[in-house]
Design a protein around this motif. Structure first.
Motif, PDB file in Angstrom:
ATOM      1  N   HIS A 351       0.836  -1.204   0.000  1.00 16.50           N
ATOM      2  CA  HIS A 351       0.000   0.000   0.000  1.00 16.50           C
ATOM      3  C   HIS A 351       0.878   1.264   0.000  1.00 16.50           C
ATOM      4  O   HIS A 351       0.660   2.194  -0.781  1.00 16.50           O
ATOM      5  CB  HIS A 351      -0.905  -0.031   1.232  1.00 16.50           C
ATOM      6  N   ALA A 352       1.880   1.264   0.881  1.00 16.69           N
ATOM      7  CA  ALA A 352       2.734   2.457   0.998  1.00 16.69           C
ATOM      8  C   ALA A 352       3.549   2.669  -0.277  1.00 16.69           C
ATOM      9  O   ALA A 352       3.751   3.816  -0.707  1.00 16.69           O
ATOM     10  CB  ALA A 352       3.660   2.326   2.199  1.00 16.69           C
ATOM     11  N   LEU A 353       3.998   1.587  -0.896  1.00 17.58           N
ATOM     12  CA  LEU A 353       4.795   1.732  -2.122  1.00 17.58           C
ATOM     13  C   LEU A 353       3.944   2.364  -3.230  1.00 17.58           C
ATOM     14  O   LEU A 353       4.387   3.277  -3.933  1.00 17.58           O
ATOM     15  CB  LEU A 353       5.349   0.372  -2.570  1.00 17.58           C
ATOM     16  N   ARG A 354       2.696   1.892  -3.317  1.00 18.54           N
ATOM     17  CA  ARG A 354       1.806   2.442  -4.342  1.00 18.54           C
ATOM     18  C   ARG A 354       1.601   3.947  -4.102  1.00 18.54           C
ATOM     19  O   ARG A 354       1.720   4.758  -5.019  1.00 18.54           O
ATOM     20  CB  ARG A 354       0.469   1.687  -4.299  1.00 18.54           C
ATOM     21  N   GLU A 355       1.349   4.287  -2.856  1.00 19.83           N
ATOM     22  CA  GLU A 355       1.080   5.686  -2.523  1.00 19.83           C
ATOM     23  C   GLU A 355       2.321   6.563  -2.781  1.00 19.83           C
ATOM     24  O   GLU A 355       2.223   7.647  -3.363  1.00 19.83           O
ATOM     25  CB  GLU A 355       0.708   5.764  -1.043  1.00 19.83           C
ATOM     26  N   ALA A 356       3.477   6.046  -2.347  1.00 19.23           N
ATOM     27  CA  ALA A 356       4.711   6.831  -2.487  1.00 19.23           C
ATOM     28  C   ALA A 356       5.026   7.041  -3.971  1.00 19.23           C
ATOM     29  O   ALA A 356       5.368   8.163  -4.392  1.00 19.23           O
ATOM     30  CB  ALA A 356       5.872   6.118  -1.800  1.00 19.23           C
ATOM     31  N   ARG A 357       4.895   5.997  -4.760  1.00 21.38           N
ATOM     32  CA  ARG A 357       5.223   6.140  -6.196  1.00 21.38           C
ATOM     33  C   ARG A 357       4.259   7.114  -6.867  1.00 21.38           C
ATOM     34  O   ARG A 357       4.653   7.904  -7.729  1.00 21.38           O
ATOM     35  CB  ARG A 357       5.191   4.779  -6.889  1.00 21.38           C
ATOM     36  N   SER A 358       3.020   7.066  -6.469  1.00 21.29           N
ATOM     37  CA  SER A 358       2.042   7.954  -7.082  1.00 21.29           C
ATOM     38  C   SER A 358       2.362   9.424  -6.746  1.00 21.29           C
ATOM     39  O   SER A 358       2.350  10.295  -7.628  1.00 21.29           O
ATOM     40  CB  SER A 358       0.649   7.529  -6.602  1.00 21.29           C
ATOM     41  N   ILE A 359       2.667   9.698  -5.479  1.00 22.45           N
ATOM     42  CA  ILE A 359       2.990  11.098  -5.098  1.00 22.45           C
ATOM     43  C   ILE A 359       4.264  11.537  -5.805  1.00 22.45           C
ATOM     44  O   ILE A 359       4.346  12.648  -6.337  1.00 22.45           O
ATOM     45  CB  ILE A 359       3.100  11.236  -3.563  1.00 22.45           C
ATOM     46  N   CYS A 360       5.272  10.667  -5.856  1.00 20.48           N
ATOM     47  CA  CYS A 360       6.534  11.042  -6.521  1.00 20.48           C
ATOM     48  C   CYS A 360       6.297  11.332  -8.001  1.00 20.48           C
ATOM     49  O   CYS A 360       6.854  12.290  -8.554  1.00 20.48           O
ATOM     50  CB  CYS A 360       7.585   9.934  -6.372  1.00 20.48           C
ATOM     51  N   SER A 361       5.454  10.521  -8.637  1.00 24.30           N
ATOM     52  CA  SER A 361       5.279  10.751 -10.080  1.00 24.30           C
ATOM     53  C   SER A 361       4.499  12.040 -10.343  1.00 24.30           C
ATOM     54  O   SER A 361       4.663  12.672 -11.390  1.00 24.30           O
ATOM     55  CB  SER A 361       4.670   9.536 -10.786  1.00 24.30           C
ATOM     56  N   ASP A 362       3.687  12.485  -9.381  1.00 22.35           N
ATOM     57  CA  ASP A 362       3.028  13.796  -9.523  1.00 22.35           C
ATOM     58  C   ASP A 362       4.047  14.925  -9.650  1.00 22.35           C
ATOM     59  O   ASP A 362       3.729  16.023 -10.102  1.00 22.35           O
ATOM     60  CB  ASP A 362       2.158  14.106  -8.291  1.00 22.35           C
ATOM     61  N   TYR A 363       5.268  14.686  -9.129  1.00 25.11           N
ATOM     62  CA  TYR A 363       6.316  15.733  -9.161  1.00 25.11           C
ATOM     63  C   TYR A 363       7.487  15.306 -10.060  1.00 25.11           C
ATOM     64  O   TYR A 363       8.635  15.611  -9.775  1.00 25.11           O
ATOM     65  CB  TYR A 363       6.769  16.050  -7.720  1.00 25.11           C
ATOM     66  N   GLN A 364       7.150  14.583 -11.112  1.00 25.09           N
ATOM     67  CA  GLN A 364       8.130  14.132 -12.131  1.00 25.09           C
ATOM     68  C   GLN A 364       9.249  13.259 -11.571  1.00 25.09           C
ATOM     69  O   GLN A 364      10.368  13.242 -12.091  1.00 25.09           O
ATOM     70  CB  GLN A 364       8.789  15.316 -12.858  1.00 25.09           C
ATOM     71  N   GLY A 365       8.981  12.566 -10.475  1.00 25.30           N
ATOM     72  CA  GLY A 365       9.990  11.660  -9.924  1.00 25.30           C
ATOM     73  C   GLY A 365      10.154  10.436 -10.818  1.00 25.30           C
ATOM     74  O   GLY A 365       9.167   9.882 -11.302  1.00 25.30           O
ATOM     75  N   VAL A 366      11.404  10.018 -11.023  1.00 32.06           N
ATOM     76  CA  VAL A 366      11.676   8.810 -11.809  1.00 32.06           C
ATOM     77  C   VAL A 366      12.078   7.713 -10.824  1.00 32.06           C
ATOM     78  O   VAL A 366      13.125   7.794 -10.173  1.00 32.06           O
ATOM     79  CB  VAL A 366      12.818   9.050 -12.829  1.00 32.06           C
ATOM     80  N   TYR A 367      11.216   6.707 -10.722  1.00 29.54           N
ATOM     81  CA  TYR A 367      11.446   5.627  -9.764  1.00 29.54           C
ATOM     82  C   TYR A 367      12.472   4.661 -10.347  1.00 29.54           C
ATOM     83  O   TYR A 367      12.331   4.209 -11.480  1.00 29.54           O
ATOM     84  CB  TYR A 367      10.110   4.916  -9.509  1.00 29.54           C
ATOM     85  N   THR A 368      13.543   4.345  -9.563  1.00 27.54           N
ATOM     86  CA  THR A 368      14.586   3.467 -10.117  1.00 27.54           C
ATOM     87  C   THR A 368      14.688   2.133  -9.379  1.00 27.54           C
ATOM     88  O   THR A 368      15.662   1.406  -9.554  1.00 27.54           O
ATOM     89  CB  THR A 368      15.975   4.159 -10.100  1.00 27.54           C
ATOM     90  N   GLY A 369      13.728   1.823  -8.515  1.00 27.87           N
ATOM     91  CA  GLY A 369      13.747   0.514  -7.855  1.00 27.87           C
ATOM     92  C   GLY A 369      14.576   0.502  -6.581  1.00 27.87           C
ATOM     93  O   GLY A 369      14.799   1.550  -5.961  1.00 27.87           O
ATOM     94  N   THR A 370      15.046  -0.698  -6.210  1.00 25.66           N
ATOM     95  CA  THR A 370      15.666  -0.868  -4.884  1.00 25.66           C
ATOM     96  C   THR A 370      17.192  -1.013  -4.925  1.00 25.66           C
ATOM     97  O   THR A 370      17.811  -1.099  -3.872  1.00 25.66           O
ATOM     98  CB  THR A 370      15.097  -2.129  -4.192  1.00 25.66           C
ATOM     99  N   ARG A 371      17.780  -1.049  -6.121  1.00 20.87           N
ATOM    100  CA  ARG A 371      19.217  -1.341  -6.167  1.00 20.87           C
ATOM    101  C   ARG A 371      20.055  -0.304  -5.403  1.00 20.87           C
ATOM    102  O   ARG A 371      20.891  -0.651  -4.555  1.00 20.87           O
ATOM    103  CB  ARG A 371      19.658  -1.401  -7.627  1.00 20.87           C
TER     104      ARG A 371
END
Ligand code: FAD
Length: 531
Positions: A351-371
């Motif tokens: 749940h938190a991952l979904r929420e965090a990714r959604s908020i980040c993408s609202d501000y042009q965040g590029v998610y790069t995973g866990t590496r």
């Protein structure tokens, strides 16, 4: 064995990769290290002890050297040059409450000052003895290091106050619990030191700061023993716990610490997102925390810190690929790196991952995973070793930290960075300065700035340069709505700035609290409030 003149285990070293060295060379120039003195050459400089003899007190030179200084840059310069100034007259290693009581009695009877010592990781001069006619006894709490009790139903664990981070966690993990308090100094700092200096751990978003974790305990004072019961909450007047939190050894010796623990989480992971610029990155962080998204940690590096971390990481090919990918996605020169942690049940995690990714993408965040996040987690307690590698190359490193409300974050951050960046201009020197935000609150966040500069050609001049940067920036922080410390505490170095934050009446109240427990100023004099 622990390094006598720097951080950590002397068998462990972190190398600065060639790219990192080149990067610093380009920013501030290549440097010449200052010569380190050896332990053997310091021993003859330790004066005779002034303490009346006592079977529990060790007055050997090496014990006194190893307890004379903490980990601030000024401490490093003292240890590396051998110019310590003052040493404690002796060190005692109590094992029981009774031992502590006896040593307090001894201090009172013989007019001795007493400094409680946890892991000695202070970066604000907390445990450094003051010069003067009064003999000083340091009380090293390292032998009081056991889990004394675990109440599984109430989830309260009680530890000896000298238990260091790794022993806190390993003793709890054996029973399926964690405290979840992970300051970067975790390897050496102790649970009693965390309480005494109001420490904050990297996963405070999930577990809370030490203020939330500290449930009660026992303190030996010059006026007798103080026991603080573990209540879930109370409206019965001012909270005695709060008097002990941040007391910095001025009120008594904390011998037992009861803390609120949590069952080990089902899942934990650390993720990295890049943003094209500071504004979008900072706003995303604020939204995440004000939305109360269930993160366990959050850290946002500004553009210079992002660039520095990528340069210091080594692995140029991999970093090159990442940079090209980010550039294609719109994050290039001014990109800012956010690291966030998720800890909890699988359901909370998803749940938190979904929420965090959604908020980040609202501000042009590029998610790069866990590496990259996994790398951060792997290295989070070994990063302090980098200071040794930099020192050997002739670079001095220090950090400054504060916290302020959201409306003031950029103003304060920019002023701090500018002051440090330009602070050595008159000397014809540059400082490499970068910042991250961490420890987020709906109201604001902490600002943590690192600065690197070349050592001068003498210890005296290097110390003078550091003092200039430290004092001018500390003054600037308190005059611009920042706290003098979000997590490192007051010690002796920050004590001059405390009155601006607490006000005249506030300081008077703190002083009277110290006087109640210790009217003769025997306990850690000069720390927290100036004489
Ligand atoms: C590399 C590095 C990273 C750090 N990272 C963090 C971080 O992430 N978060 C953070 O909060 N801090 C951090 N610090 C600062 C430091 O680790 C904390 O202030 C820590 O809480 C100090 O704990 P300690 O056991 O080493 O205490 P010490 O340094 O030994 O003592 C600190 C103060 O507490 C008092 N004290 C210690 N034990 C007792 C006791 N049993 N009874 C009464 N008084 C006592 C001492 O008298 C002194 O005034 C860092 C420091 C370094 C060097």
């Amino acid at each position: 064995m622990r390094r006598w003149n720097g951080w950590g285990d002397d068998q462990f070293n972190l190398e600065l990769p060639p790219e990192g060295r080149q990067f610093l060379g380009q920013r501030i120039g290549s440097a010449n290290p200052l010569p380190d003195v050896g332990l053997e050459s310091v021993k003859p400089r330790v004066p005779a002890s002034r303490l009346p003899s006592h079977p529990a007190i060790n007055t050997d030179a090496e014990h006194r050297i190893r307890h004379a200084r903490g980990q601030s840059l000024a401490d490093w310069l003292a240890m590396r040059s051998g110019d310590f100034g003052t040493f404690p007259d002796g060190v005692a290693y109590p094992e029981t409450n009774r031992d502590v009581q006896n040593l307090l009695k001894y201090a009172e009877e013989h007019g001795v000052a007493l400094i409680p010592y946890g892991g000695g990781t202070s970066v604000a001069g907390h445990i450094n003895p003051q010069a003067g006619a009064t003999p000083v006894l340091t009380l090293d709490m390292s032998r009081m290091n056991r889990l004394l009790d675990l109440d599984r139903e109430s989830q309260i664990a009680t530890f000896g106050a000298g238990t260091p981070g790794p022993l806190v966690e390993s003793q709890l993990r054996a029973h399926g619990y964690t405290l979840g308090h992970f300051p970067q100094s975790f390897e050496l700092s102790t649970i009693g030191g965390w309480v005494a200096s109001r420490s904050s751990g990297q996963q405070s978003l999930r577990y809370g700061r030490i203020e939330q974790l500290f449930a009660g305990g026992r303190i030996e004072t010059l006026r007798g023993s103080l026991t603080i019961p573990t209540l879930p909450a109370s409206s019965a007047g001012p909270d005695v716990r709060e008097m002990i939190l941040g007391s910095e050894g001025r009120l008594g010796v904390i011998t037992e610490v009861a803390v609120r623990v949590t069952p080990l989480p089902e899942q934990e992971s650390f993720h990295v997102v890049f943003f094209p610029d500071w504004d979008s990155a900072r706003t995303a962080c604020r939204k995440l925390v004000q939305n109360r998204t269930q993160l366990s940690m959050l850290r946002l590096s500004n553009a210079v810190e992002t660039e520095t971390q990528l340069a210091l990481a080594g692995h140029p090919k991999l970093i090159g690929l990442l940079e090209s990918y980010l550039s294609l996605r719109g994050s290039a020169d001014r990109k800012c790196m956010m690291t966030f942690g998720l800890t909890g049940s699988k359901h909370q995690h998803r749940h938190a991952l979904r929420e965090a990714r959604s908020i980040c993408s609202d501000y042009q965040g590029v998610y790069t995973g866990t590496r990259l996040g996994d790398k951060w987690a792997e290295k989070r307690f070994t990063m302090p070793y980098l200071r040794e590698a930099l020192w050997q190359l002739g670079y001095a490193v220090d950090t400054l930290e504060t916290a302020t409300d959201w409306d003031n974050v950029d103003n304060l951050l920019n002023r701090i960075e500018e002051n440090l960046r330009n602070g050595l201009n008159e000397k014809g020197e540059k400082a490499h300065v970068f910042t991250h935000l961490s420890h987020f609150y709906p109201q604001g966040c902490s600002i943590y700035t690192t600065y690197v500069f070349r050592v001068a050609d003498s210890y005296e001049e290097t110390l003078a340069r550091w003092q200039h940067l430290k004092t001018t920036t500390s003054e600037l922080i308190v005059r611009n709505r920042g706290t003098i410390s979000h997590q490192h505490g007051v010690g002796k170095d920050h004590a001059p700035y405390l009155p601006v934050e607490k006000g005249e009446l506030g300081i008077l109240a703190i002083r009277s609290l110290c006087d109640t427990f210790d009217p003769d100023q025997r306990l850690n004099p000069g720390t927290l409030v100036q004489p």
